[in-house]
Scaffold this active site. Sequence first.
Site, PDB file in Angstrom:
ATOM      1  N   TYR A  62      -1.331  -1.322  10.156  1.00 28.36           N
ATOM      2  CA  TYR A  62      -1.517  -1.632   8.728  1.00 28.36           C
ATOM      3  C   TYR A  62      -0.290  -1.174   7.934  1.00 28.36           C
ATOM      4  CZ  TYR A  62      -3.849  -1.264   4.094  1.00 28.36           C
ATOM      5  OH  TYR A  62      -4.208  -1.365   2.768  1.00 28.36           O
ATOM      6  N   SER A 114       0.847  -1.193   0.000  1.00 31.93           N
ATOM      7  CA  SER A 114       0.000   0.000   0.000  1.00 31.93           C
ATOM      8  C   SER A 114       0.877   1.236   0.000  1.00 31.93           C
ATOM      9  CB  SER A 114      -0.890   0.014   1.251  1.00 31.93           C
ATOM     10  OG  SER A 114      -1.538   1.259   1.393  1.00 31.93           O
TER      11      SER A 114
HETATM   12  N1  NAD Z   1      -8.813   0.097  -1.703  1.00 25.94           N
HETATM   13  C1  NAD Z   1      -7.717   0.794  -1.426  1.00 25.94           C
HETATM   14  O1  NAD Z   1      -7.756   2.044  -1.402  1.00 25.94           O
HETATM   15  C2  NAD Z   1      -6.406   0.092  -1.165  1.00 25.94           C
HETATM   16  C3  NAD Z   1      -5.241   0.867  -1.154  1.00 25.94           C
HETATM   17  C4  NAD Z   1      -4.015   0.242  -0.923  1.00 25.94           C
HETATM   18  C5  NAD Z   1      -3.961  -1.126  -0.696  1.00 25.94           C
HETATM   19  N2  NAD Z   1      -5.119  -1.849  -0.688  1.00 25.94           N
HETATM   20  C6  NAD Z   1      -5.001  -3.294  -0.453  1.00 25.94           C
HETATM   21  O2  NAD Z   1      -5.570  -3.988  -1.538  1.00 25.94           O
HETATM   22  C7  NAD Z   1      -6.056  -5.256  -1.099  1.00 25.94           C
HETATM   23  C8  NAD Z   1      -7.506  -5.425  -1.528  1.00 25.94           C
HETATM   24  O3  NAD Z   1      -8.281  -4.405  -0.896  1.00 25.94           O
HETATM   25  P1  NAD Z   1      -9.698  -3.930  -1.434  1.00 25.94           P
HETATM   26  O4  NAD Z   1      -9.715  -2.437  -1.337  1.00 25.94           O
HETATM   27  O5  NAD Z   1     -10.032  -4.601  -2.699  1.00 25.94           O
HETATM   28  O6  NAD Z   1     -10.607  -4.470  -0.228  1.00 25.94           O
HETATM   29  P2  NAD Z   1     -11.947  -5.353  -0.224  1.00 25.94           P
HETATM   30  O7  NAD Z   1     -12.364  -5.404   1.206  1.00 25.94           O
HETATM   31  O8  NAD Z   1     -12.923  -4.869  -1.231  1.00 25.94           O
HETATM   32  O9  NAD Z   1     -11.405  -6.776  -0.699  1.00 25.94           O
HETATM   33  C9  NAD Z   1     -10.566  -7.530   0.121  1.00 25.94           C
HETATM   34  C10 NAD Z   1     -10.901  -8.990  -0.087  1.00 25.94           C
HETATM   35  O10 NAD Z   1     -10.024  -9.741   0.765  1.00 25.94           O
HETATM   36  C11 NAD Z   1     -10.809 -10.656   1.522  1.00 25.94           C
HETATM   37  N3  NAD Z   1     -10.195 -10.911   2.811  1.00 25.94           N
HETATM   38  C12 NAD Z   1      -9.979 -10.007   3.806  1.00 25.94           C
HETATM   39  N4  NAD Z   1      -9.443 -10.634   4.873  1.00 25.94           N
HETATM   40  C13 NAD Z   1      -9.317 -11.935   4.547  1.00 25.94           C
HETATM   41  C14 NAD Z   1      -8.835 -13.077   5.229  1.00 25.94           C
HETATM   42  N5  NAD Z   1      -8.392 -12.997   6.480  1.00 25.94           N
HETATM   43  N6  NAD Z   1      -8.852 -14.267   4.586  1.00 25.94           N
HETATM   44  C15 NAD Z   1      -9.319 -14.369   3.315  1.00 25.94           C
HETATM   45  N7  NAD Z   1      -9.791 -13.321   2.615  1.00 25.94           N
HETATM   46  C16 NAD Z   1      -9.797 -12.118   3.230  1.00 25.94           C
HETATM   47  C17 NAD Z   1     -12.158  -9.965   1.688  1.00 25.94           C
HETATM   48  O11 NAD Z   1     -13.190 -10.883   2.022  1.00 25.94           O
HETATM   49  C18 NAD Z   1     -12.344  -9.302   0.327  1.00 25.94           C
HETATM   50  O12 NAD Z   1     -12.943 -10.166  -0.611  1.00 25.94           O
HETATM   51  C19 NAD Z   1      -5.844  -5.278   0.408  1.00 25.94           C
HETATM   52  O13 NAD Z   1      -4.647  -5.939   0.708  1.00 25.94           O
HETATM   53  C20 NAD Z   1      -5.728  -3.816   0.765  1.00 25.94           C
HETATM   54  O14 NAD Z   1      -5.009  -3.622   1.963  1.00 25.94           O
HETATM   55  C21 NAD Z   1      -6.335  -1.276  -0.922  1.00 25.94           C
END
Ligand code: NAD
Length: 247
Positions: A155, A138
Amino acid sequence: MSKVAVVTGGARGIGRGCAHALAERGFDLVLVDLLAPEMARTRGELEGMGVRCLTFEADVADHARAKAIAAEVEAQWGRCDVLVNNAGKANPKGILDCTEEEFDRTIAINLKSCFNYIQAFVPLMRKGGGGRIVSMSSLNAHTGGVTSAVSKFSYAAAKAGIIGMTRSLAKELGPEIAINCVCPGIIETEVGNSLTKSRGPELAKKIALGRVGKPADVARVVAFLAAEQPNFITGQDIKIDGFQWEI
Ligand SMILES: NC(=O)c1ccc[n+]([C@@H]2O[C@H](COP(=O)([O-])OP(=O)(O)OC[C@H]3O[C@@H](n4cnc5c(N)ncnc54)[C@H](O)[C@@H]3O)[C@@H](O)[C@H]2O)c1
């Protein structure tokens, strides 16, 4: 036989975008997620694109389960070419409010999960002659997050850990396996996020490309790192943030 890509957290959001991008490139997909209904929907979408899909309802923090899933993928499909460590979750608690359990859980979901799945799938990748790994760090790993953002120190620590793990494993796993991570800025997913909902236009003013990101913005880069063969990139962390200089 088609190449196989494993995407953790592939049920929705950025992971679902990555699964779509890899399916477009002809990969069969293995999804690992806690959310069974969302995973079933995404599986239907992928099968509709003409690729095969296996789904596993599992917590990525569970080390033994990762090994069991790798054994099942080997038994059913006999190969793994790409691993995308995408599952993750922010923890908004500050240093004086965060409990030990919450800290441990944040590290387990975001960082230990990468250890679990890399250790479980590398042997299968090696049997096939090599592979590609991409992990979801991230922008917070670089900026530490800011007080107005939802993601705080635990985080940021976990996501920064992914960058160190990536650099070190690039040396250990090369030349057969290339491993990189990506650092998204603010990405608006289909379930939305409170930050983009409440402050979307304001946030965009401080992003050089004038908008928050979409899952496809991240998925395109992940698919390039995972599927472009050959490429000469490993051990890197790549920011995908439209150049977000202050939020
Ligand atoms: N959306 C943002 O702005 C952003 C920015 C930087 C990094 N990220 C990272 O991108 C990745 C995806 O995030 P997103 O925004 O799509 O979130 P999201 O919540 O829409 O999707 C995350 C997915 O991971 C699954 N998940 C979470 N914990 C889990 C676990 N313990 N076991 C199995 N599955 C699990 C959830 O059920 C979900 O389907 C994450 O690692 C997040 O930290 C997101």
